[in-house]
Design an enzyme around this catalytic site. Structure first.
Site, mmCIF file in Angstrom:
data_model
loop_
_atom_site.group_PDB
_atom_site.id
_atom_site.type_symbol
_atom_site.label_atom_id
_atom_site.label_comp_id
_atom_site.label_asym_id
_atom_site.label_seq_id
_atom_site.Cartn_x
_atom_site.Cartn_y
_atom_site.Cartn_z
ATOM 1 N N CYS A 195 -1.601 -5.839 -6.623
ATOM 2 C CA CYS A 195 -0.797 -7.075 -6.838
ATOM 3 C C CYS A 195 -1.651 -8.366 -6.043
ATOM 4 C CB CYS A 195 0.369 -6.788 -5.939
ATOM 5 S SG CYS A 195 0.399 -5.941 -4.506
ATOM 6 N N HIS B 122 4.580 -11.790 -2.280
ATOM 7 C CA HIS B 122 3.268 -12.167 -1.610
ATOM 8 C C HIS B 122 2.800 -13.555 -1.614
ATOM 9 C CE1 HIS B 122 3.210 -7.796 -1.289
ATOM 10 N NE2 HIS B 122 2.188 -7.422 -1.883
HETATM 11 P P1 NAP Z 1 7.608 4.453 -3.650
HETATM 12 O O1 NAP Z 1 8.802 3.290 -3.422
HETATM 13 O O2 NAP Z 1 7.262 5.351 -2.491
HETATM 14 O O3 NAP Z 1 7.678 5.384 -4.783
HETATM 15 C C1 NAP Z 1 7.163 6.455 -5.177
HETATM 16 C C2 NAP Z 1 7.202 7.094 -6.564
HETATM 17 O O4 NAP Z 1 6.251 7.947 -6.799
HETATM 18 C C3 NAP Z 1 8.752 7.974 -6.592
HETATM 19 O O5 NAP Z 1 9.360 7.606 -7.800
HETATM 20 C C4 NAP Z 1 8.277 9.223 -6.142
HETATM 21 O O6 NAP Z 1 8.904 9.982 -6.767
HETATM 22 C C5 NAP Z 1 6.924 9.236 -6.967
HETATM 23 N N1 NAP Z 1 6.090 10.369 -6.633
HETATM 24 C C6 NAP Z 1 5.529 10.614 -5.356
HETATM 25 N N2 NAP Z 1 4.873 11.888 -5.322
HETATM 26 C C7 NAP Z 1 5.066 12.403 -6.660
HETATM 27 C C8 NAP Z 1 4.759 13.719 -7.198
HETATM 28 N N3 NAP Z 1 3.958 14.511 -6.691
HETATM 29 N N4 NAP Z 1 4.840 13.789 -8.650
HETATM 30 C C9 NAP Z 1 5.571 12.869 -9.232
HETATM 31 N N5 NAP Z 1 6.045 11.768 -8.687
HETATM 32 C C10 NAP Z 1 5.852 11.285 -7.381
HETATM 33 O O7 NAP Z 1 6.324 3.643 -3.892
HETATM 34 P P2 NAP Z 1 5.959 2.544 -4.880
HETATM 35 O O8 NAP Z 1 6.067 1.169 -4.039
HETATM 36 O O9 NAP Z 1 6.852 2.527 -6.041
HETATM 37 O O10 NAP Z 1 4.366 2.612 -5.140
HETATM 38 C C11 NAP Z 1 3.842 3.763 -5.853
HETATM 39 C C12 NAP Z 1 2.563 3.745 -6.047
HETATM 40 O O11 NAP Z 1 2.214 2.378 -7.101
HETATM 41 C C13 NAP Z 1 1.537 3.051 -4.761
HETATM 42 O O12 NAP Z 1 1.284 4.364 -4.333
HETATM 43 C C14 NAP Z 1 0.565 2.449 -5.582
HETATM 44 O O13 NAP Z 1 -0.588 3.182 -6.106
HETATM 45 C C15 NAP Z 1 1.281 1.738 -6.654
HETATM 46 N N6 NAP Z 1 1.428 0.377 -6.440
HETATM 47 C C16 NAP Z 1 0.872 -0.620 -7.104
HETATM 48 C C17 NAP Z 1 0.815 -1.818 -6.626
HETATM 49 C C18 NAP Z 1 0.095 -2.717 -7.304
HETATM 50 O O14 NAP Z 1 -0.360 -3.489 -6.262
HETATM 51 N N7 NAP Z 1 -0.032 -2.805 -8.480
HETATM 52 C C19 NAP Z 1 2.036 -2.209 -5.695
HETATM 53 C C20 NAP Z 1 2.793 -1.268 -5.227
HETATM 54 C C21 NAP Z 1 2.514 -0.007 -5.472
HETATM 55 P P3 NAP Z 1 10.300 10.898 -5.934
HETATM 56 O O15 NAP Z 1 11.591 10.087 -5.959
HETATM 57 O O16 NAP Z 1 10.495 12.100 -6.466
HETATM 58 O O17 NAP Z 1 9.778 11.227 -4.455
HETATM 59 O O1 3JN Z 2 0.713 -2.883 0.107
HETATM 60 C C1 3JN Z 2 1.083 -3.894 -0.873
HETATM 61 O O2 3JN Z 2 1.526 -4.906 -0.735
HETATM 62 C C2 3JN Z 2 0.280 -3.400 -2.248
HETATM 63 C C3 3JN Z 2 0.198 -1.958 -2.327
HETATM 64 C C4 3JN Z 2 -0.565 -1.278 -2.944
HETATM 65 C C5 3JN Z 2 -0.826 0.175 -2.969
HETATM 66 C C6 3JN Z 2 0.045 0.688 -2.125
HETATM 67 C C7 3JN Z 2 -0.417 2.192 -1.801
HETATM 68 C C8 3JN Z 2 -1.222 2.526 -2.480
HETATM 69 C C9 3JN Z 2 -1.834 0.662 -3.972
HETATM 70 C C10 3JN Z 2 -2.451 -0.290 -4.776
HETATM 71 O O3 3JN Z 2 -2.034 -0.473 -5.851
HETATM 72 O O4 3JN Z 2 -3.622 -0.499 -4.423
HETATM 73 C C11 3JN Z 2 -1.933 1.969 -3.540
HETATM 74 C C12 3JN Z 2 -3.177 2.738 -4.232
HETATM 75 O O5 3JN Z 2 -3.035 3.252 -5.530
HETATM 76 O O6 3JN Z 2 -4.291 2.616 -3.878
#
Ligand code: NAP
Ligand code: 3JN
Length: 344
Positions: free
Chosen positions: A131, A244
């Site tokens: 992000c 952000h």
């Molecule tokens: P979150 O609110 O904690 O949600 C995690 C999601 O992943 C929930 O739907 C969870 O399902 C699911 N999950 C976790 N373990 C799993 C498994 N073993 N099998 C299937 N589903 C599983 O986190 P979030 O903020 O949505 O972020 C999730 C991920 O997205 C981060 O770890 C990161 O890699 C990525 N992300 C990317 C950005 C970006 O900068 N582009 C920003 C934020 C996040 P349950 O409800 O079943 O636990």
């Molecule tokens: O912390 C934030 O504001 C963005 C978080 C992104 C994030 C959180 C957990 C794991 C990432 C990401 O998208 O880079 C990851 C990850 O996939 O490494």
């Protein structure tokens, strides 16, 4: 118009819920939408516009019925399931860091490097950048095209929603505890986040940078296709729920005046210029929350370097920083003949 079957993997999370919302809002041409998460939430209901979807378990989900997988289940889960889905013919748009530096996986911001979508068949996986990188590069692209950027120094002010739903709850709980004169308990972050500022996002690496700081460095180079650009970041968590903010100093090959920068940014795709200090107008996280654009203000000369320019860049981290960017990639994808022709 063709219709495509879509699975949202991580559908119950902060990013996944936003993906469902945006698919509905933008009327994505979906013949079916599947909500997929872990066994913990399998069987529960989740909203998709005026419909309710039953959450399915990723472990036994069949991706052969899916054209596009929008993944955000965390990098260790994507590592296993994205290639599995891709091998079943599903094109995965992955929001985690797992494949971002893979040379065979395009890393796309539609306003910046849309042409790299042509590489999607290498692995049937496309990465969505971090992000903090996305909002910075949407704003820097028109300036970089005008005069190449040599160096970026950035400090971020990142909302807790970037850490997921548990962190949003932690900020709310701690804020109530402190206002009630109780001790604030830290579970998600190593220190109290309410009424505090933490110079620490993701794990520390051997060079003293955090992984988030290294993501901004490495992803900028890949997206701008320039291994010489220098990016030095300090990534900071602040007690904000959505949005952000970034203070960004760029050094360009030849100087760009603030007036020229405003002219370039006023017509740049995905950018909204809010830079009227006479009327105390500049963007804040509250203004950006729920919006699609990357907001830019406080444009001014760097007093220490004639080729330097300061910008203040703000965006909704869950929308343009994650879910919206992924869905814009999906929109690019369905415009590709090579996607539609091979049975998708
Ligand atoms: P979150 O609110 O904690 O949600 C995690 C999601 O992943 C929930 O739907 C969870 O399902 C699911 N999950 C976790 N373990 C799993 C498994 N073993 N099998 C299937 N589903 C599983 O986190 P979030 O903020 O949505 O972020 C999730 C991920 O997205 C981060 O770890 C990161 O890699 C990525 N992300 C990317 C950005 C970006 O900068 N582009 C920003 C934020 C996040 P349950 O409800 O079943 O636990
Ligand atoms: O912390 C934030 O504001 C963005 C978080 C992104 C994030 C959180 C957990 C794991 C990432 C990401 O998208 O880079 C990851 C990850 O996939 O490494």
């Amino acid at each position: 118009m063709s219709q495509f079957s879509v699975a949202v993997v991580g559908a119950t999370g902060a990013v996944g819920r936003e993906m469902l919302k945006i698919l509905w809002e933008r009327k994505f041409p979906a013949s079916a939408v599947f909500a997929v998460a872990s066994e913990r939430s399998a069987g529960s209901e989740i909203e998709f516009g005026d419909q309710k979807l039953i959450v399915e378990n990723l472990e036994n989900f069949d991706f052969s019925k899916v054209d596009i997988g929008l993944f955000s289940p965390g990098s260790s889960v994507s590592k296993i399931y994205a290639p599995k889905a891709a091998s079943q013919g599903c094109v995965v748009i992955d929001n985690t860091s797992e494949f971002r530096q893979d040379p065979d996986v395009p890393l796309i911001i539609p306003e910046v490097n849309p042409a790299t979508i042509s590489e999607f068949r290498n692995k049937n996986i496309i990465s969505n950048p971090n992000c903090s990188t996305i909002q910075m590069l949407v704003a820097l692209k028109p300036l970089h095209d005008f005069s190449p950027i040599n160096r970026v120094i950035v400090s971020t002010y990142q909302a807790v929603s970037g850490t997921g739903t548990a962190a949003i709850d932690e900020l709310s709980t701690q804020s109530k505890q402190i206002l009630n004169d109780e001790n604030a308990e830290a579970k998600v972050y190593p220190k109290q986040i309410a009424f505090n500022v933490l110079p620490h996002i993701d794990d520390f690496t051997e060079n003293g940078q955090t992984k988030e700081e290294m993501k901004m460095h490495n992803e900028t180079r890949k997206i701008f296709a320039d291994d010489n650009i220098m990016v030095s970041a300090t990534t900071v968590r602040v007690p904000v729920v959505y949005g952000h903010s970034e203070a960004v100093l760029i050094e360009t090959k030849s100087p760009i005046s603030p007036e020229k920068a405003r002219e370039l940014l006023s017509s740049a795709p995905g950018v909204k210029l809010v830079d009227d200090i006479g009327n105390l107008d500049y963007p804040t996280a509250i203004d950006a929350a729920g919006k699609d654009e990357v907001f830019v203000g406080r444009i001014r000369k760097d007093l220490s370097n004639p080729n330097g320019l300061w910008l203040w860049i703000v965006s909704d981290n869950l929308r343009k920083g994650a879910a919206l960017n992924s869905i814009q990639i999906a929109e690019l994808l369905i415009g590709q003949d090579s996607f539609r022709e091979q049975g998708n």
